[in-house]
Design an enzyme around this catalytic site. Structure first.
Site, PDB file in Angstrom:
ATOM      1  N   ARG A   1       0.839  -1.191   0.000  1.00  0.00           N
ATOM      2  CA  ARG A   1       0.000   0.000   0.000  1.00  0.00           C
ATOM      3  C   ARG A   1       0.878   1.245   0.000  1.00  0.00           C
ATOM      4  O   ARG A   1       2.085   1.160   0.141  1.00  0.00           O
ATOM      5  CB  ARG A   1      -0.938  -0.011   1.207  1.00  0.00           C
ATOM      6  CG  ARG A   1      -0.169  -0.376   2.474  1.00  0.00           C
ATOM      7  CD  ARG A   1      -0.609   0.304   3.683  1.00  0.00           C
ATOM      8  NE  ARG A   1      -0.546   1.742   3.579  1.00  0.00           N
ATOM      9  CZ  ARG A   1       0.568   2.465   3.711  1.00  0.00           C
ATOM     10  NH1 ARG A   1       1.757   1.912   3.902  1.00  0.00           N
ATOM     11  NH2 ARG A   1       0.535   3.774   3.634  1.00  0.00           N
ATOM     12  N   GLY A   2       0.212   2.408  -0.122  1.00  0.00           N
ATOM     13  CA  GLY A   2       0.965   3.650  -0.282  1.00  0.00           C
ATOM     14  C   GLY A   2       1.173   3.856  -1.779  1.00  0.00           C
ATOM     15  O   GLY A   2       1.569   2.920  -2.494  1.00  0.00           O
ATOM     16  N   ALA A   3       0.883   5.079  -2.231  1.00  0.00           N
ATOM     17  CA  ALA A   3       0.840   5.313  -3.681  1.00  0.00           C
ATOM     18  C   ALA A   3       2.107   4.862  -4.425  1.00  0.00           C
ATOM     19  O   ALA A   3       1.999   4.114  -5.414  1.00  0.00           O
ATOM     20  CB  ALA A   3       0.526   6.788  -3.933  1.00  0.00           C
TER      21      ALA A   3
ATOM     22  N   ARG B   1      -7.341  -0.659  -7.165  1.00  0.00           N
ATOM     23  CA  ARG B   1      -7.669   0.500  -6.306  1.00  0.00           C
ATOM     24  C   ARG B   1      -7.814   1.727  -7.208  1.00  0.00           C
ATOM     25  O   ARG B   1      -7.047   1.886  -8.164  1.00  0.00           O
ATOM     26  CB  ARG B   1      -6.579   0.740  -5.242  1.00  0.00           C
ATOM     27  CG  ARG B   1      -6.499  -0.372  -4.207  1.00  0.00           C
ATOM     28  CD  ARG B   1      -5.622   0.016  -3.032  1.00  0.00           C
ATOM     29  NE  ARG B   1      -6.295   0.925  -2.123  1.00  0.00           N
ATOM     30  CZ  ARG B   1      -5.687   1.488  -1.078  1.00  0.00           C
ATOM     31  NH1 ARG B   1      -4.404   1.245  -0.834  1.00  0.00           N
ATOM     32  NH2 ARG B   1      -6.340   2.295  -0.282  1.00  0.00           N
TER      33      ARG B   1
ATOM     34  N   GLN C   1      -2.857   2.939   9.831  1.00  0.00           N
ATOM     35  CA  GLN C   1      -1.533   2.991   9.181  1.00  0.00           C
ATOM     36  C   GLN C   1      -0.544   3.833   9.993  1.00  0.00           C
ATOM     37  O   GLN C   1       0.658   3.605   9.951  1.00  0.00           O
ATOM     38  CB  GLN C   1      -1.640   3.577   7.766  1.00  0.00           C
ATOM     39  CG  GLN C   1      -2.299   2.688   6.738  1.00  0.00           C
ATOM     40  CD  GLN C   1      -3.784   2.945   6.627  1.00  0.00           C
ATOM     41  OE1 GLN C   1      -4.431   3.375   7.579  1.00  0.00           O
ATOM     42  NE2 GLN C   1      -4.350   2.688   5.463  1.00  0.00           N
TER      43      GLN C   1
ATOM     44  N   ASP D   1      -2.142  10.688  -2.631  1.00  0.00           N
ATOM     45  CA  ASP D   1      -2.475   9.654  -3.612  1.00  0.00           C
ATOM     46  C   ASP D   1      -2.751  10.234  -4.987  1.00  0.00           C
ATOM     47  O   ASP D   1      -2.648   9.548  -5.999  1.00  0.00           O
ATOM     48  CB  ASP D   1      -3.662   8.824  -3.132  1.00  0.00           C
ATOM     49  CG  ASP D   1      -3.202   7.895  -2.025  1.00  0.00           C
ATOM     50  OD1 ASP D   1      -3.023   8.375  -0.889  1.00  0.00           O
ATOM     51  OD2 ASP D   1      -2.939   6.715  -2.318  1.00  0.00           O
TER      52      ASP D   1
ATOM     53  N   ASN E   1      -5.585  12.453  -0.099  1.00  0.00           N
ATOM     54  CA  ASN E   1      -4.722  11.624   0.758  1.00  0.00           C
ATOM     55  C   ASN E   1      -5.632  10.896   1.751  1.00  0.00           C
ATOM     56  O   ASN E   1      -6.853  11.086   1.745  1.00  0.00           O
ATOM     57  CB  ASN E   1      -3.676  12.483   1.481  1.00  0.00           C
ATOM     58  CG  ASN E   1      -2.633  11.617   2.185  1.00  0.00           C
ATOM     59  OD1 ASN E   1      -2.107  10.663   1.592  1.00  0.00           O
ATOM     60  ND2 ASN E   1      -2.343  11.905   3.442  1.00  0.00           N
ATOM     61  N   LYS E   2      -5.030  10.093   2.584  1.00  0.00           N
ATOM     62  CA  LYS E   2      -5.787   9.273   3.540  1.00  0.00           C
ATOM     63  C   LYS E   2      -6.859  10.081   4.269  1.00  0.00           C
ATOM     64  O   LYS E   2      -6.607  11.223   4.666  1.00  0.00           O
ATOM     65  CB  LYS E   2      -4.783   8.667   4.534  1.00  0.00           C
ATOM     66  CG  LYS E   2      -5.371   7.787   5.617  1.00  0.00           C
ATOM     67  CD  LYS E   2      -6.231   6.662   5.106  1.00  0.00           C
ATOM     68  CE  LYS E   2      -5.499   5.800   4.105  1.00  0.00           C
ATOM     69  NZ  LYS E   2      -6.422   4.930   3.329  1.00  0.00           N
TER      70      LYS E   2
HETATM   71  O1  MRU Z   1      -4.845   3.310   1.852  1.00  0.00           O
HETATM   72  P1  MRU Z   1      -3.351   3.501   1.859  1.00  0.00           P
HETATM   73  O2  MRU Z   1      -2.700   2.979   3.084  1.00  0.00           O
HETATM   74  O3  MRU Z   1      -2.714   2.999   0.593  1.00  0.00           O
HETATM   75  O4  MRU Z   1      -3.201   5.081   1.882  1.00  0.00           O
HETATM   76  C1  MRU Z   1      -1.898   5.600   1.806  1.00  0.00           C
HETATM   77  C2  MRU Z   1      -1.853   7.073   1.931  1.00  0.00           C
HETATM   78  O5  MRU Z   1      -2.862   7.745   2.053  1.00  0.00           O
HETATM   79  C3  MRU Z   1      -0.496   7.700   1.827  1.00  0.00           C
HETATM   80  O6  MRU Z   1      -0.436   8.887   2.553  1.00  0.00           O
HETATM   81  C4  MRU Z   1      -0.206   8.007   0.343  1.00  0.00           C
HETATM   82  O7  MRU Z   1      -0.416   6.902  -0.460  1.00  0.00           O
HETATM   83  C5  MRU Z   1       1.196   8.478   0.161  1.00  0.00           C
HETATM   84  S1  MRU Z   1       2.405   7.228   0.415  1.00  0.00           S
HETATM   85  C6  MRU Z   1       3.915   7.939   0.131  1.00  0.00           C
END
Ligand code: MRU
Length: 365
Positions: A54-56, A97, A204, A245, A255-256
């Site tokens: 996970r994470g972009a 996703r 997270q 994201d 973002n999250k």
């Molecule tokens: O749902 P996730 O855990 O994939 O969400 C991740 C985030 O929101 C991060 O802040 C974003 O992807 C940036 S990661 C460098």
């Protein structure tokens, strides 16, 4: 022998011997470090969907490796047949996703390799896809390092920094985006005080950010999502650094979920909010945040996950959007590998891409 720490493991890598995508199963952290070696497309799709990876940026790298592995397994009579199969595999992985644009960015970049080389043989193109996936992974390390250097110019030793979700090494190949200035600052003796939001509902911040920063010896304090106003009012926070994201052309940033709450509170307490964004996360084809597709996830993530027993009445309605959009006027700067974009973002983000294009022209000379 000293016990391996979480950051000694690769977040996302290609195993050329086993022809596998190798990831840490992030749903098991922090208590169990389980390394997954995935070869089957359905398993790679599931790993992205379930947030095992996970994470972009990490999603982008996983998709690049995933589509290369899919391409290797294709039996094609010629390049046209190969390309048709490639497009199907690409659409499949892209459906895992919807919000992080890095997924589409990486898959499009891989598709360009196929489109630009239709006159070559299938085996040769597969070899090129291998090299492109490896390049996407390697570039992420450089990108995060540059984001760290640029972000570090925005803060001073001893500062209190707040972050939300995990934009750490676990979300990238190395260093993270929002955590890159924190790790660099540690190397240079900045002595930051870091506050990590726990980040409901999937935690997270608690499970990943607090884990990786704490294990790395940084001064990190875990807080609940609803405590940001309290720590800001006390004067404990000098800047907010978060990942993203998708950044729209006007600077609106997905973002999250909860990031826009932090940014709104930060405005009240005059704390600058910086978005750490690789250019692969900036989508100039999306005009504003209203156009960003926000993923919604299962209700169980809120009602029962992490609890010994269900904590919400059976049958209650649940709304579980996984991201929110922070309006551009709440953002003090967008930190990229090619510099820091400042408002108005419609100009400055374009300027960042001009610098990127210039750099790639110079590289290919
Ligand atoms: O749902 P996730 O855990 O994939 O969400 C991740 C985030 O929101 C991060 O802040 C974003 O992807 C940036 S990661 C460098």
């Amino acid at each position: 022998m000293a016990k391996k720490k979480i950051l000694d493991y690769e977040t996302v890598a290609l195993d050329d011997e086993k022809n596998a995508l190798v990831i840490i199963d992030q749903t098991k952290l922090p208590y169990e470090i389980e390394i997954l070696s995935l070869t089957v497309q359905e398993d790679i799709w599931r790993a992205i969907y379930l947030l095992q990876v996970r994470g972009a940026p990490a999603i982008g790298v996983a998709a690049a490796i995933g589509i290369y592995l899919a391409a290797r397994a294709m039996i094609a009579s010629d390049m046209n047949d190969f390309y048709e199969q490639f497009k199907k595999a690409k659409d499949y992985l892209a459906s895992a996703r919807p919000t992080a644009v890095n997924l589409f960015w990486a898959l499009n970049r891989m598709e360009e390799v196929v489109k630009d080389n239709m006159e070559k043989g299938v085996d040769e193109v597969i070899a090129m896809l291998h090299d492109e996936a490896v390049a996407i992974r390697e570039e992420d390390i450089w990108v995060c390092t540059q984001i760290g250097e640029n972000a570090l110019t925005l803060v001073k030793p001893g500062d209190g920094l707040l972050t939300h979700c995990n934009a750490g090494q676990l979300a990238t190949v190395k260093y993270g985006t929002a955590t890159a200035p924190m790790y660099l600052g540690q190397e240079r003796g900045y002595g930051f005080r870091i506050y990590a939001d726990e980040t409901r509902p999937l935690l997270q911040g608690a499970r990943l950010t607090a884990f990786e920063l704490h294990e790395s010896g940084l001064d990190v304090t875990l807080i609940c999502d609803n405590m940001s106003a309290s720590v800001m009012k006390k004067g404990l926070i000098d800047a907010v650094f978060v990942g993203c994201d998708r950044v729209a052309a006007n600077g609106d940033t997905a973002n999250k979920i909860g990031t826009s709450v932090v940014a709104t509170v930060a405005k009240r307490y005059q704390v600058p909010v910086y978005i750490c964004a690789p250019t692969s996360t900036i989508d100039l084809n999306t005009a504003t945040g209203d156009e960003i597709h926000i993923e919604e996830r299962p209700a169980e993530e809120i009602t029962e996950m992490w609890y010994k027993e269900r904590m919400a009445p059976e049958g209650v309605k649940v709304f579980n959007p996984c991201f929110d959009v922070t309006d551009h006027d709440l953002i003090a700067g967008i930190v990229t590998e090619y510099g820091i974009a400042r408002p108005p973002y419609s100009n400055s983000l374009q300027e960042i891409f001009n610098r990127k294009n210039e750099a790639s022209k110079n590289k290919s000379k």
